[in-house]
Motif scaffolding. Sequence first.
Motif, PDB file in Angstrom:
ATOM      1  N   ASN A   1      63.546  -0.543 -38.927  1.00 36.95           N
ATOM      2  CA  ASN A   1      63.789  -0.905 -40.318  1.00 36.95           C
ATOM      3  C   ASN A   1      65.022  -1.789 -40.471  1.00 36.95           C
ATOM      4  OD1 ASN A   1      61.569   0.599 -40.936  1.00 36.95           O
ATOM      5  ND2 ASN A   1      62.663   2.228 -42.020  1.00 36.95           N
TER       6      ASN A   1
ATOM      7  N   ASP B   1      67.258  -4.223 -43.677  1.00 36.14           N
ATOM      8  CA  ASP B   1      67.493  -4.282 -45.120  1.00 36.14           C
ATOM      9  C   ASP B   1      66.288  -4.888 -45.810  1.00 36.14           C
ATOM     10  OD1 ASP B   1      69.988  -3.206 -44.781  1.00 36.14           O
ATOM     11  OD2 ASP B   1      71.028  -5.146 -44.769  1.00 36.14           O
ATOM     12  N   ASN B   2      65.789  -4.178 -46.825  1.00 41.22           N
ATOM     13  CA  ASN B   2      64.652  -4.631 -47.638  1.00 41.22           C
ATOM     14  C   ASN B   2      63.345  -4.686 -46.860  1.00 41.22           C
ATOM     15  OD1 ASN B   2      66.372  -5.051 -49.907  1.00 41.22           O
ATOM     16  ND2 ASN B   2      66.998  -7.020 -49.012  1.00 41.22           N
TER      17      ASN B   2
ATOM     18  N   MET C   1      54.669  -7.388 -46.629  1.00 40.29           N
ATOM     19  CA  MET C   1      56.059  -7.160 -46.234  1.00 40.29           C
ATOM     20  C   MET C   1      56.219  -7.286 -44.724  1.00 40.29           C
ATOM     21  SD  MET C   1      58.420  -3.727 -46.570  1.00 40.29           S
ATOM     22  CE  MET C   1      57.321  -2.821 -45.505  1.00 40.29           C
TER      23      MET C   1
ATOM     24  N   TYR D   1      58.576  -9.706 -42.560  1.00 38.27           N
ATOM     25  CA  TYR D   1      59.493  -9.079 -41.605  1.00 38.27           C
ATOM     26  C   TYR D   1      59.392  -9.778 -40.251  1.00 38.27           C
ATOM     27  CZ  TYR D   1      61.007  -5.289 -38.374  1.00 38.27           C
ATOM     28  OH  TYR D   1      61.588  -4.542 -37.386  1.00 38.27           O
TER      29      TYR D   1
END
Length: 662
Positions: A140, A142-143, A314, A318
């Motif tokens: 993971n 940020d965001n 997302m 990413y």
Amino acid sequence: MSTIDSMSINALRVLSADAVQKANSGHPGLPLGAAAMAYELWAKHMNHNPKNPKWPNRDRFILSGGHGSALLYSLLHLFGYGDLSVEDLSQFRQLDSLTPGHPEYGHTVGVEATTGPLGAGMAMAVGMAMAEAHLAAKFNKDNFPVVDHYTYVLGGDGCMMEGISSEAFSLAGTLALNKLIVLYDSNKISIEGDTDIAFTEDVRMRFEAYGFQTLVVEDGNNPEEIGAAIEAAKADKTKPSLIVVKTKIGFGCPAKEGKASAHGEPLGAENITALKENLGWPSMEPFYVPEEVYANYRAIAEQNAKVEEAWNAMFKKYCETYPEMKELWEKQHNLDIAKDLINNEDFWAYEDKADATRNLSGMVINRIKDLVPGFIGGSADLAPSTKTYMKNEGDFSRENYEGRNLHFGVRELAMAGIGNGLALHGGLRPYVSTFFVFSDYVKPMARLSSLMGVPVTYVLTHDSIGVGEDGPTHEPIEQLAMLRAMPNFTVFRPADATETIAGWYYAITTKTTPTALVLTRQNLSQLTGSSKDALKGGYVIEDSMKEVPDAIILASGSEVELSIQAKAELFKEGIDVRVVSMPSLELFDAQPKEYKERVLPNSVRARVAVEAAIDYGWGKYVGLDGAYVTMKSFGASAPANQLFKKFGFTVENVVATVKSVL
């Protein structure tokens, strides 16, 4: 509660009861009592997409009370998983159906784990929650919460009584696994009657002692109350959660509700009719579900598909933003990543000195960690002895979920169940470890590894009477035979460094088979004839000079060196034998018939098996004319060299035994 929600809940009850009745076998009590809980979770709170059951970021649901499988199958059918049909439900518990008596991973789409032994699902859920925490810490940004899902597990009083759940949840609380939510179907009924006859503890207080947030739902048929508890569980970011849901077993069936007889037998035709009338069901026809109910489930599934679509968008961004993480993600989920190590000279290298295979295994573990990013594992408080600690990889803890060294504490049974959960989650290749004699504590969950076909590696050290002074309580005698008896389970007992590396190579490249690496405490010499042929399970490590040897000695592990020494003595007496190293009977059995005939020609009936364990399992190789140098009793407490002599593991005894079959 809306009318459509009520009908959707009752559809679960009716389908489950009809499936059990049609089979004339099964457990209707849990599905009837827990239907509201299951619907509320699956329809309102759980992220899952029936059109893509393997979506990596789905929430996981494990039915630990696997006897209630009819409930799970009804959920999967109504949500549209894998086209599981009404016909499939009607074939509940029948031969070759998609709806077996207990849920089976890999057999029915949407089943996350094979459950049946009560409490096992609880431990596997802890493993899945640990996997989520580890992968989230690793990936993971940020965001970009690309790993962000919950693990839900549902079980009843039986699961809470089993010791494995106590072991697993004690660790879960220690690790503060806040994405783990336990739904406790508390109906106070077991097969023998009211649970007060054997189970009066305050489960909620027990879980508070473990470090869980605990919540109580007084009315297990109130979806709003259940939903509020689930959201409260999600809101706690510091602890795992237990939700005690008070239910009535067999709910809705006037003659069975709240009674032990609702647990494990069909309701009966009259009671099925009474159930449907009591629920206000619009038809007495078996497996009938109104179209508006199907439409409701389809609408929920379509909404869930949009959740995955958002995640996919997302994740794409990413990968564009962090190309190095995209590459790591692909490596992490690549089950073939270790295949090329077969030709990697550095991987197969070792120092030519006597060493214990547990030490050599530790060397290999610390090579694998740099080559296989999903490699993770640990021991039941024995890493210094089993040599299973990965250097510079950190310890998995509530402060550091990215650590790759797992500390299970003295919890062997839960450790193995958690290992299954880590493997089932995806993205990880776990190993677990303890002393070989304690495989007795591990075996029930190792059996589930085999049933599910998940490649958990069991590192089992101190493999024989070579344990020495600890005595017979710590000296495995029958354990090799026990593990070898399991289908789809590979036992690998190496004789030296090359064979140890081969065992690990097999363990990290197999996709559907758990592996036990059975390793010595005592030092062994590096053997000139050992080779990668160990991957065939059995091979000629020292051959006769004759085309047809006078006899064949078969051995594994530490007894291979002994057998080679006996061969040399026999040769001095004009007896020329072949020594076959058999690190894995299972892998040898899987070889072509021609290969097995070359190694163990049928024409040579003079055969001796040498292994510091009971002889069970060797008969198919030794035959009626052969003999054994094996254990016939438990061990004793003394230095290892004295024990090997006492129990006949000497050159002189092997030589004499070979002579006896000539």
